[in-house]
Structures are given as structure tokens and as C-alpha cells.
Design an enzyme around this catalytic site. Structure first.
Site, PDB file in Angstrom:
ATOM      1  N   LYS A  73       0.691  -1.231  -0.008  1.00  0.00           N
ATOM      2  CA  LYS A  73       0.036   0.065  -0.011  1.00  0.00           C
ATOM      3  C   LYS A  73       0.751   1.285  -0.133  1.00  0.00           C
ATOM      4  O   LYS A  73       0.413   2.478  -0.461  1.00  0.00           O
ATOM      5  CB  LYS A  73      -0.890  -0.065   1.146  1.00  0.00           C
ATOM      6  N   ASP A 119      -8.271   0.224   7.142  1.00  0.00           N
ATOM      7  CA  ASP A 119      -8.199  -0.941   7.774  1.00  0.00           C
ATOM      8  C   ASP A 119      -7.001  -1.242   8.436  1.00  0.00           C
ATOM      9  O   ASP A 119      -6.798  -2.521   8.914  1.00  0.00           O
ATOM     10  CB  ASP A 119      -9.041  -1.959   7.112  1.00  0.00           C
TER      11      ASP A 119
END
Length: 398
Positions: A73, A119
Site C-alpha cells: 500500500k 483498515d
């Protein structure tokens, strides 16, 4: 290992995406190479997994550690952050575009803040970028986020705010914080907010370019099946745009998008023929994929480019984590999801579903392990032992 399968009837040409790239920039790959400790992550050829799927070859792009973080990410978070900072906070061009030059050009850095909802992995990437740029960060997480994930974000120096609700509630709360000195760096989009999520998708292109270079350099077979796990759809959109690029030679691989059964918003949208929401609560251990609403920006690409949508339960993800561990790959729940979908079809599907997903004896399958053991407690419970230590800490980052 239960699964749902939906064959996409709406494939077609890919839509254009806004770029928002800074003028004269060479692209996200060049910027990523300027980050401290950058190196290509491994592409692993796994005969063990090929036998399990009944195919000729399985390639695993292993993002268990990337730039000192346990997930891919940071690629999207870093590129989206730097392009947003250049657009909103820095008046003059920065050339060459490097992290240090951008940090030095930010006026009044102590008054500036990055915000993200997460998350776990995207928010930690944004928090890391804030730390490297010398600005503050506020990261919003949904209630129930694993303590190891929130602690890791706080360890980057960010303020962590727990939102009493779902990931989608955290997104809404983060959007409300935007202001002249506060940039919201989200990997999902909504009407009027598209440039930053488009930069997230563009940032993931580095990963796929590395795969191509590794395949060519080592003489590996080109993938005929690509499994892409999905939450809001940004990562899946990046993979689809790479493998279905108009100038790419040869036929594109079969593209399989995999989601948790209780948060399969892309599959639901494909079935409805429009954006559709899967109401929460979303309780899968595949925390990074627990999203109830697709990205407005990513959805048209996924709808046009996904051949098959699969939804799998946690048992399938946990089985895939164990098989990856046996093959020498440390994978978290979301990281194992792509393989989980294909394993579920290979083990319990009928011949028709194997054909639909491209699992032929001569197939070459590409899966991406998008995260390492971001919840070590659950990893030990699932796999039966602690994750093997990984070392990819960039120089100068404790």
C-alpha cells in the site's frame, strides 16, 4: 472453503482515468526509486502452489515487506501523497521529483496534516509519508480494527482515531476533515474526489512493472490468469489497467477479482449493473478488503476489465495463508485472498468453474501477496506458528 462466482457479462474497453501527475514528472516508478530503501520485491515461482491448483506454474509477487512496511500500500499512498502535496501546498515545480526535495519545499510544515481512513495498511502508508515529509497525520480506523494494526500506525507518529462504525463510516468522517492545511489521502473515491484516488491507482503500477521486468529477465512464463483481491477496487483497477493496456502485446490474461463473501461490493455491483453497497457489519478477517461500497473511480475499470468475480469465506483465506507459509511466503489474511479464491475453485469447484477462472493444466497463474502478517496474533492462530522474520527496513527509518 465456500465461494460464490459471477461471470462478468460487461467486459469492454477500459475508461480513461484522470492522472493528476505533476508536470514533467517521469512517473511513479522514478519517484518510488528515490524513496529510502527502495528495492524490487520478489517474484516467486512456486511449484507447490502449481500442484495445488493443477496448473503449469504459479508466480507469487511477494509484498510481505515493501519499503519497511508489511504491505504494497505504501506505493499508492506515497505517490498520491506527493502529487497532492505538490498540487495543494507547493507553488513551484519540484525537479527532479524526490522525497527530500518535496519535503524541503513544503511551506509551514508544522501547520500541515495528512488524513486517511483505513483498515490498516493504507493508513500506515500515509502515516509513514507524513513522518518522512515532516507533517502531522490523523488516521481514522473502524471499530474492531486489530490492535496490532492501530499500534503500528501510532508508531509512525500519527494520531489514531477510532470511528464507531464501518470502514465506510471512517471514510465519511475523514472526508469531513479536509481543509486548506489538511489533505485527505484516500484510496477510494466519491463524486468530486477523484484525483488523489487516481494517483493511488497509478502508484500501484510500480508493482506490476516490476513483475514484467522480472518475468522478462528470468525467462518465466507470462501469466494467463491473474488473481486480484479487492476492497474498494483500487488495486484491482491497477492490475486490470496494466494487463489490459491497449499497447500490451498478446492476449490479456484472464482476470479474477476476489473479495470476502460478506463485503463483495464489486460482485454485487457487477450483478446489479451499477454501483451497489453491501451493508455492514463487515467482519471478515480479511480486514483490508472489508469495504461495503466500491470506489467511484475504480469501479468502471473493474467492470470493464474483470472476467470473473469470486467471493470467499475466511476459511478459504486461512487455508491460503497456510499453503503460502508452506511455500515460504508470509501472507496476511488480505494478502492471501487472491490465492484463496483460486484454491476454493480448484478444490471444490466443478469443471465449468475451473474453466471460467482459467485453471487449465497449461495455465500460468499470477497472484499477489499484498501484505505480510499485519495481525501476528491471528497469523499464529491460523498458521500454527509465528511469522518468519522479514528485514526490509529502509536506511534511516527505525
Amino acid at each position: 472453503m465456500r465461494y460464490e462466482l459471477h461471470l462478468n457479462p460487461a467486459t469492454g474497453p477500459l475508461p480513461a482515468l484522470p492522472t493528476g501527475a505533476p508536470p514533467g514528472d517521469a512517473g511513479p516508478g522514478a519517484f518510488h526509486r528515490s524513496l529510502p530503501g527502495y528495492r524490487c520485491t520478489p517474484l516467486r515461482d512456486s511449484p507447490e502452489l502449481a500442484r495445488l491448483l493443477g496448473v503449469r506454474a504459479v508466480l507469487v509477487k511477494d509484498e510481505a515487506t515493501r519499503l519497511g512496511l508489511p504491505s504494497f500500500k505504501i506505493l499508492g499512498a506515497s505517490w498520491a501523497t506527493v502529487t497532492a502535496v505538490l498540487r495543494h501546498w507547493i507553488a513551484q515545480p519540484v525537479t527532479p521529483l524526490t522525497l527530500d526535495r518535496v519535503a524541503a519545499a513544503i511551506p509551514r510544515p508544522r501547520t500541515r496534516r495528512l488524513v486517511a481512513a483505513t483498515d490498516g495498511n493504507h493508513g500506515r502508508g500515509v502515516a509513514r509519508m507524513a513522518r518522512l515529509l515532516g507533517v502531522a497525520a490523523t488516521i481514522l480506523v473502524p471499530a474492531g480494527t486489530a490492535g496490532a494494526r492501530t499500534d503500528a500506525i501510532a508508531d509512525e507518529g500519527a494520531e489514531v482515531v477510532v470511528v464507531d462504525g464501518s470502514y465506510d463510516d471512517a471514510i465519511a468522517a475523514s472526508a469531513a476533515l479536509a481543509g486548506p492545511d489538511t489533505l485527505v489521502v484516500s484510496d477510494t473515491s466519491w463524486p468530486g474526489y477523484e484525483l488523489i484516488p487516481a494517483a493511488v491507482v497509478a502508484g500501484y503500477a510500480t508493482l506490476f512493472a516490476e513483475i514484467d521486468a522480472d518475468i522478462a529477465g528470468r525467462g518465466l512464463p507470462a501469466p494467463t490468469v491473474v488473481a486480484l483481491q479487492a476492497g474498494v477496487g483500487a488495486f484491482a483497477a491497477a492490475g486490470i489497467r496494466h494487463f489490459r493496456a491497449p499497447d500490451r502485446p498478446g492476449p490479456p490474461p484472464r482476470t479474477v477479482v476476489v473479495e470476502p463473501t460478506g463485503a463483495n461490493c464489486l460482485m454485487a455491483s457487477a450483478r446489479a449493473g451499477r454501483l451497489a453497497e453491501v451493508p455492514g457489519p463487515h467482519r471478515s478477517t480479511m480486514a483490508g478488503l472489508n469495504c461495503g461500497l466500491p470506489s467511484v473511480l475504480a469501479w468502471p475499470t473493474v467492470r470493464a476489465g474483470a472476467d470473473v468475480f469470486l467471493a470467499v469465506d475466511d476459511d478459504a483465506a486461512h487455508r491460503a495463508m497456510t499453503e503460502l507459509a508452506d511455500a515460504g511466503v508470509v501472507a496476511g489474511e488480505s494478502g492471501a485472498a487472491g490465492l484463496a479464491g483460486l484454491l476454493a475453485v480448484a478444490r471444490t469447484g466443478d469443471p465449468g468453474d475451473r474453466t471460467r477462472t482459467g485453471l487449465a493444466p497449461d495455465a500460468c497463474v499470477l497472484v499477489v501477496n499484498t501484505e505480510g502478517a499485519t495481525d501476528p496474533v491471528n497469523y499464529r492462530r491460523v498458521v500454527g506458528h509465528a511469522p518468519a522474520p522479514l528485514d526490509d527496513t529502509p536506511a534511516g527509518v527505525a
